[in-house]
Design a protein around this motif. Structure first.
Motif, mmCIF file in Angstrom:
data_model
loop_
_atom_site.group_PDB
_atom_site.id
_atom_site.type_symbol
_atom_site.label_atom_id
_atom_site.label_comp_id
_atom_site.label_asym_id
_atom_site.label_seq_id
_atom_site.Cartn_x
_atom_site.Cartn_y
_atom_site.Cartn_z
ATOM 1 N N HIS A 4 3.342 12.644 17.339
ATOM 2 C CA HIS A 4 3.796 12.520 15.853
ATOM 3 C C HIS A 4 3.171 11.375 15.084
ATOM 4 N N LEU A 5 2.717 11.945 13.965
ATOM 5 C CA LEU A 5 2.210 11.116 13.277
ATOM 6 C C LEU A 5 2.911 9.869 12.574
ATOM 7 N N SER A 6 2.178 8.714 12.708
ATOM 8 C CA SER A 6 3.013 7.579 12.145
ATOM 9 C C SER A 6 3.138 7.581 10.634
ATOM 10 N N PRO A 7 4.236 7.109 10.221
ATOM 11 C CA PRO A 7 4.107 6.927 8.704
ATOM 12 C C PRO A 7 3.388 6.433 8.003
ATOM 13 N N PRO A 8 2.893 6.807 6.883
ATOM 14 C CA PRO A 8 1.912 5.935 6.104
ATOM 15 C C PRO A 8 2.280 4.507 5.827
ATOM 16 N N VAL A 9 1.199 3.649 6.134
ATOM 17 C CA VAL A 9 1.713 2.065 5.584
ATOM 18 C C VAL A 9 1.761 2.096 4.160
ATOM 19 N N VAL A 14 2.394 -4.115 3.659
ATOM 20 C CA VAL A 14 1.571 -5.246 3.644
ATOM 21 C C VAL A 14 2.389 -6.305 3.119
ATOM 22 N N ALA A 15 3.125 -6.218 2.112
ATOM 23 C CA ALA A 15 3.653 -7.340 1.612
ATOM 24 C C ALA A 15 4.549 -8.193 2.774
ATOM 25 N N HIS A 16 5.338 -7.448 3.451
ATOM 26 C CA HIS A 16 5.873 -8.137 4.612
ATOM 27 C C HIS A 16 5.054 -8.920 5.692
ATOM 28 N N GLN A 50 -5.992 -4.403 6.089
ATOM 29 C CA GLN A 50 -6.990 -3.957 6.968
ATOM 30 C C GLN A 50 -6.290 -3.875 8.340
ATOM 31 N N ARG A 51 -5.614 -4.992 8.724
ATOM 32 C CA ARG A 51 -5.022 -4.815 10.072
ATOM 33 C C ARG A 51 -3.964 -3.635 10.226
ATOM 34 N N LEU A 52 -3.188 -3.389 9.152
ATOM 35 C CA LEU A 52 -2.049 -2.319 8.917
ATOM 36 C C LEU A 52 -2.782 -0.829 8.847
ATOM 37 N N PRO A 56 -4.572 3.050 -0.306
ATOM 38 C CA PRO A 56 -4.054 3.190 -1.514
ATOM 39 C C PRO A 56 -3.492 4.792 -1.752
ATOM 40 N N ASN A 57 -2.233 4.671 -2.505
ATOM 41 C CA ASN A 57 -1.727 6.289 -2.904
ATOM 42 C C ASN A 57 -2.352 6.399 -4.108
ATOM 43 N N ARG A 58 -3.318 7.029 -4.422
ATOM 44 C CA ARG A 58 -4.064 7.137 -5.701
ATOM 45 C C ARG A 58 -3.118 8.009 -6.543
#
Length: 341
Positions: A4-9, A14-16, A50-52, A56-58
């Protein structure tokens, strides 16, 4: 075993992770607004992203801002050594602003319109074009489409679009003055294609420089393209149809190398029998036999300035279409010689 593909970050993730507000992350990851954020917060946000593995969703960004942060670049021949340094300059400017560059090779100008239409469909924010011809209908099309466009290496003679070019007439004057100073009087020209602005400007430059010295052009042959093969063919025509000149000003270095090929095949020596000059100072012409006397251009600066002008257009900073003209430089090597009186 199924995977199963992980949902996109997302930006919220990132804010959390960074412990900041979503709007802070948005500004930190936006090249146009990151200056509003402190260095410490930028570092925390970038580390979290970077860690997560945040990307970006262009598409979403384009819907929100009306920009894709992409530009298109059209060149006439990617194998011509002139264009890689121009592209380097464009990409350096684009990278500093967080833009991505699409490069297209348009060897057949009939394909230019479909290529541009494809670029528009991709919603590029602007174009840098090195493919303009004289009285080019593509210029009208781009103006009507409202596409931000800057020309490089070739200018629009009507001045409708901004451009960054080298001074072709001065370049040919430098070459002619050098040959005359060497004692040559019967000087011919292998001209570039006369359907492109550079071909016309360089031919006019040669003719004017000779008139200024009280001399006439011994002969001129138009090359079908800026290529080695075209140079060989034009040199063959020149020798077959005209009295042998003392020197030949070539419209570019590839044409000059083609002239070398033909002269060598006919048992003629450069520069003992004919002096040769080129234009562009492309890589390795200092290593051919004999090393080529030529005109050096600031190719990388041409690309960088064209991109900077385009971004000014995109950001609404440009007041009107203008042409930036950069100065060429004569590089004397061993393909020209001083004539003994």
């Amino acid at each position: 075993m199924s995977t199963h593909l992980s949902p996109p970050v997302t930006i919220r993730d990132v804010a959390h992770a960074a412990g900041v507000h979503v709007s802070t992350v948005s500004r930190a990851l936006n090249p146009d607004k990151r200056g509003m954020i402190s260095e410490e917060v930028l570092r925390v946000v970038e580390e979290a992203a970077q860690r997560l593995g945040y990307r970006p969703n262009r598409a979403a960004s384009a819907l929100r801002t009306g920009r894709t942060h992409t530009i298109g670049v059209l060149v006439p021949d990617i194998t011509n050594p002139v264009f890689p340094p121009i592209l380097q300059g464009i990409e350096a400017s684009a990278a500093a602003r967080g833009y991505f560059v699409f490069v297209t090779n348009v060897m057949d100008h009939a394909l230019a319109r479909p290529v541009v239409e494809r670029m528009l469909a991709q919603q590029v924010d602007g174009l840098v074009m090195a493919i303009a011809t004289r009285d080019d209908p593509l210029v009208d099309y781009l103006q009507k489409a409202g596409m931000h466009t800057v020309l490089v290496n070739r200018a629009d003679e009507s001045g409708r679009l901004p451009a960054v070019v080298s001074d072709d007439r001065l370049a040919m004057k430098l070459a002619v003055d050098h040959l005359v100073a060497c004692g040559h009087r019967r000087i011919a020209h292998l001209a570039g294609p006369q359907n492109v602005p550079t071909g016309v400007a360089r031919r006019q430059g040669v003719e004017q420089a000779l008139r200024d010295r009280g001399l006439e052009l011994a002969a001129v042959v138009e090359c079908e393209s800026y290529s080695r093969e075209a140079g060989r063919h034009a040199m063959e025509q020149l020798l077959a149809q005209h009295e042998r000149p003392e020197a030949v000003v070539c419209c570019n270095d590839l044409v000059a190398l083609g002239a070398y090929d033909l002269l060598r095949a006919q048992g003629l020596r450069v520069p003992q029998d004919i002096s040769i000059t080129g234009h562009n100072d492309m890589p390795l012409v200092d290593m051919v036999d004999p090393p080529l006397t030529t005109i050096r251009l600031p190719h990388r600066e041409l690309g960088w300035r064209a991109a900077e002008m385009l971004f000014d257009e995109i950001e609404g900073k440009a007041l009107s279409a203008s042409t930036v003209v950069l100065r060429p430089e004569l590089v004397v090597r061993e393909s020209t010689r001083r004539v003994t009186p």
